[in-house]
Structures are given as C-alpha cells and as structure tokens.
Design a protein around this motif. Structure first.
Motif, mmCIF file in Angstrom:
data_model
loop_
_atom_site.group_PDB
_atom_site.id
_atom_site.type_symbol
_atom_site.label_atom_id
_atom_site.label_comp_id
_atom_site.label_asym_id
_atom_site.label_seq_id
_atom_site.Cartn_x
_atom_site.Cartn_y
_atom_site.Cartn_z
ATOM 1 N N ALA A 34 0.787 -1.156 0.157
ATOM 2 C CA ALA A 34 -0.046 -0.045 0.020
ATOM 3 C C ALA A 34 0.885 1.443 0.067
ATOM 4 O O ALA A 34 2.109 1.364 -0.625
ATOM 5 N N ASP A 35 0.571 2.326 0.523
ATOM 6 C CA ASP A 35 1.029 3.522 0.838
ATOM 7 C C ASP A 35 2.245 3.419 1.956
ATOM 8 O O ASP A 35 1.711 3.050 3.081
ATOM 9 N N ALA A 36 3.399 3.447 1.686
ATOM 10 C CA ALA A 36 4.394 3.587 2.782
ATOM 11 C C ALA A 36 4.440 4.633 3.787
ATOM 12 O O ALA A 36 4.438 5.720 3.224
ATOM 13 N N GLU A 37 4.675 4.458 4.903
ATOM 14 C CA GLU A 37 4.805 5.597 5.964
ATOM 15 C C GLU A 37 6.214 5.207 6.749
ATOM 16 O O GLU A 37 6.297 4.358 7.266
ATOM 17 N N ILE A 38 7.067 6.231 6.472
ATOM 18 C CA ILE A 38 8.404 6.041 7.051
ATOM 19 C C ILE A 38 8.735 7.140 8.129
ATOM 20 O O ILE A 38 8.527 8.194 7.919
ATOM 21 N N THR A 39 8.996 6.524 9.205
ATOM 22 C CA THR A 39 9.539 7.485 10.419
ATOM 23 C C THR A 39 10.910 7.452 10.644
ATOM 24 O O THR A 39 11.370 6.338 10.919
ATOM 25 N N LEU A 40 11.533 8.576 10.711
ATOM 26 C CA LEU A 40 13.173 8.621 10.621
ATOM 27 C C LEU A 40 13.339 9.131 12.154
ATOM 28 O O LEU A 40 12.852 10.169 12.657
ATOM 29 N N ALA A 176 14.293 23.056 9.813
ATOM 30 C CA ALA A 176 13.700 21.934 10.233
ATOM 31 C C ALA A 176 14.219 20.682 9.666
ATOM 32 O O ALA A 176 14.801 20.787 8.405
ATOM 33 N N VAL A 177 14.002 19.447 10.146
ATOM 34 C CA VAL A 177 14.342 18.214 9.517
ATOM 35 C C VAL A 177 13.246 17.376 9.569
ATOM 36 O O VAL A 177 12.185 17.262 9.948
ATOM 37 N N LEU A 178 13.077 16.395 8.356
ATOM 38 C CA LEU A 178 12.047 15.499 8.051
ATOM 39 C C LEU A 178 12.048 14.192 9.175
ATOM 40 O O LEU A 178 13.216 13.857 9.354
ATOM 41 N N GLY A 179 10.703 14.396 9.826
ATOM 42 C CA GLY A 179 10.771 13.434 10.645
ATOM 43 C C GLY A 179 10.072 12.017 10.306
ATOM 44 O O GLY A 179 10.221 10.949 10.772
ATOM 45 N N ARG A 180 8.939 12.240 9.478
ATOM 46 C CA ARG A 180 8.133 11.033 9.019
ATOM 47 C C ARG A 180 7.504 11.615 7.543
ATOM 48 O O ARG A 180 7.237 12.734 7.417
ATOM 49 N N MET A 181 7.280 10.350 6.645
ATOM 50 C CA MET A 181 6.913 10.937 5.484
ATOM 51 C C MET A 181 6.206 9.684 4.863
ATOM 52 O O MET A 181 6.562 8.346 4.950
ATOM 53 N N ALA A 182 4.824 9.904 4.487
ATOM 54 C CA ALA A 182 4.411 8.753 3.548
ATOM 55 C C ALA A 182 3.978 9.317 2.237
ATOM 56 O O ALA A 182 3.820 10.716 2.091
ATOM 57 N N SER A 226 2.154 13.516 -0.947
ATOM 58 C CA SER A 226 2.841 12.993 0.326
ATOM 59 C C SER A 226 2.315 13.581 1.534
ATOM 60 O O SER A 226 1.742 14.804 1.303
ATOM 61 N N ARG A 227 2.518 13.165 2.605
ATOM 62 C CA ARG A 227 2.098 13.669 3.984
ATOM 63 C C ARG A 227 3.416 13.574 4.601
ATOM 64 O O ARG A 227 4.143 12.615 4.748
#
Length: 240
Positions: A34-40, A176-182, A226-227
């Motif tokens: 499905a749609d992937a969501e990654i948390t850094l 700012a830095v990316l913390g999560r992306m879907a 994206s979100r």
C-alpha cells in the motif's frame, strides 16, 4: 519481508553528514505494501551498511543496535491542490529562500551548493496569491530508468518542497528536518524533461510541522503526493 542490507551512498546527502530523508524513505518504501509511511528516528548515516529487519508488521532499519528508521503501510487521501502553470512554477523558483541562505547547501533535493548530475536542484519558492511553494524539477539521468522516474527519486522530489512550505507558512525562523513521510506514487511515472512540484503547510504544533507535497507532469497531471512531519531544529542550549 526478510532481513536485508542497504547502503545510502554519500551522494544522497540531506542535512550535513546524513542521508536525505525523502530518498531514504523512498528506498525503504518498496519493502512495504500500500502507501508506505516511514518514520526517521535518528539521522541515517551515509556509506554505512544498514540492516533491514521485520518489525511490528512493518520494518526497521538498524545502524548497529540503534533503530534509525521504521516503516509501516498506510493509506493516503488525495489532498493535492490544483497545480500551477509551468510558467508560474518556474517564476516561483526565483524567490526560493535558500538562494539567500541555506541551512543544508549539500542537500540532494534543494541544495544550492551542488551542480553534480545526481542533485535534483529543486528550488521551491512562493506562488503569488496561494499558500503554496512551487518548483520545477528537471530529472537527471540517474533519476530515470527505462523512461520512467525511479521511485526513490520521486520520493526525494516530494520531500524538500513540503519542508520549505512548512517553514515559510509556519513562520518558523529555524531550519527543520524531516521526521516522517508517507507517499503515494501514481505509477508508472513517465520521465519528462521537466516536472512541477508543490508544497504546503497543513498544521503547526510546537516544534512539529505537518505538510504535504505533490508531483505533477509539466502539463499538470498529478503523479504523486505525500504527507510529512517536520521537526524544527531546537535552539542551542534548549531541551529537544
């Protein structure tokens, strides 16, 4: 998924000394349905063998014993706005804030200090009369395969416009830095000489900024969206 190993080449830098968030998320996305969501969870190191392993129905990326990223499957709603005209997006790049001062000039996506073939050189500037930033992306040879945009490069292109929109419209005076992306890619994405990318702010909660971004063909056909969650870098001497 089975255990595996990935290495993020130093060419795919984001914040100084660490991997570009969108590119990293896009590298992990094919391992999820499905749609992937990654948390850094932490800065992802460059040029280092990182271990992939199943975790809680998704995946975890390990740097030695430390978990630097986690991934799961989700479902995104399409909230992409009406795209700007190509000429509008092109004009917006002239007002890109990073041209005056850039916290991460070596960034794969939007770095102003790079002219190499791998760099995306996305410079998202504000669109007049709309709460959007926009940029034109000219995919290089590394970003394509068989006439299609490589998915990890599409994720990378979707990354930075959301961050610049979050900082601008959230009236934030620190990086700012990316913390999560879907993200959802409407594949296959045919590679064109130029594409349009936009970003927008969705909300602010303390140091946390939520944003969205969308990728279009040159003539405005939606190709992905994206979100994102961004974290404002803390003032020196303050608690994170």
């Amino acid at each position: 998924m089975s255990n595996g190993e990935i290495v993020i080449d130093p060419a795919f830098e984001g914040p100084a000394g660490s991997a570009h968030g969108g590119y990293t998320c896009g590298t992990l996305a094919p391992y999820l349905s499905a749609d992937a969501e990654i948390t850094l969870r932490a800065p992802v190191p460059l040029g280092t063998a990182l271990k992939l392993a199943p975790y809680d129905g998704g995946l975890a990326l390990h740097d030695g014993p430390a978990v630097v990223a986690e991934g799961s499957s989700t479902r995104l709603a399409d909230g992409a706005p009406e795209p700007p005209a190509f000429a509008e997006a092109l004009a917006a790049t002239a007002s890109f804030a990073g041209l005056r001062s850039h916290p991460y000039p070596r960034c794969l996506g939007c770095g102003t200090g790079r002219t190499d073939a791998v760099a995306l050189r996305l410079f998202p500037g504000p669109l007049g009369g709309r709460d959007l930033v926009a940029a034109v992306w000219y995919p290089g040879r590394d970003a394509t395969a068989g006439g299609l945009i490589r998915p990890e490069f599409a994720w990378a292109a979707l990354d930075c416009p959301g961050g610049w929109a979050a900082v601008r419209f959230g009236r934030v005076d620190r990086p700012a830095v990316l913390g999560r992306m879907a993200a959802r890619l409407l594949e296959p994405i045919a590679a064109q000489s130029a594409h349009i990318v936009v970003g927008w702010l969705a909300g602010v909660s303390g140091r946390k900024l939520t944003a969205g971004s969308a990728l279009y063909s040159r003539d405005g056909v939606l190709q992905g969206f994206s979100r994102q969650t961004w974290i404002t870098v803390a003032e020196p001497g303050t608690r994170s």
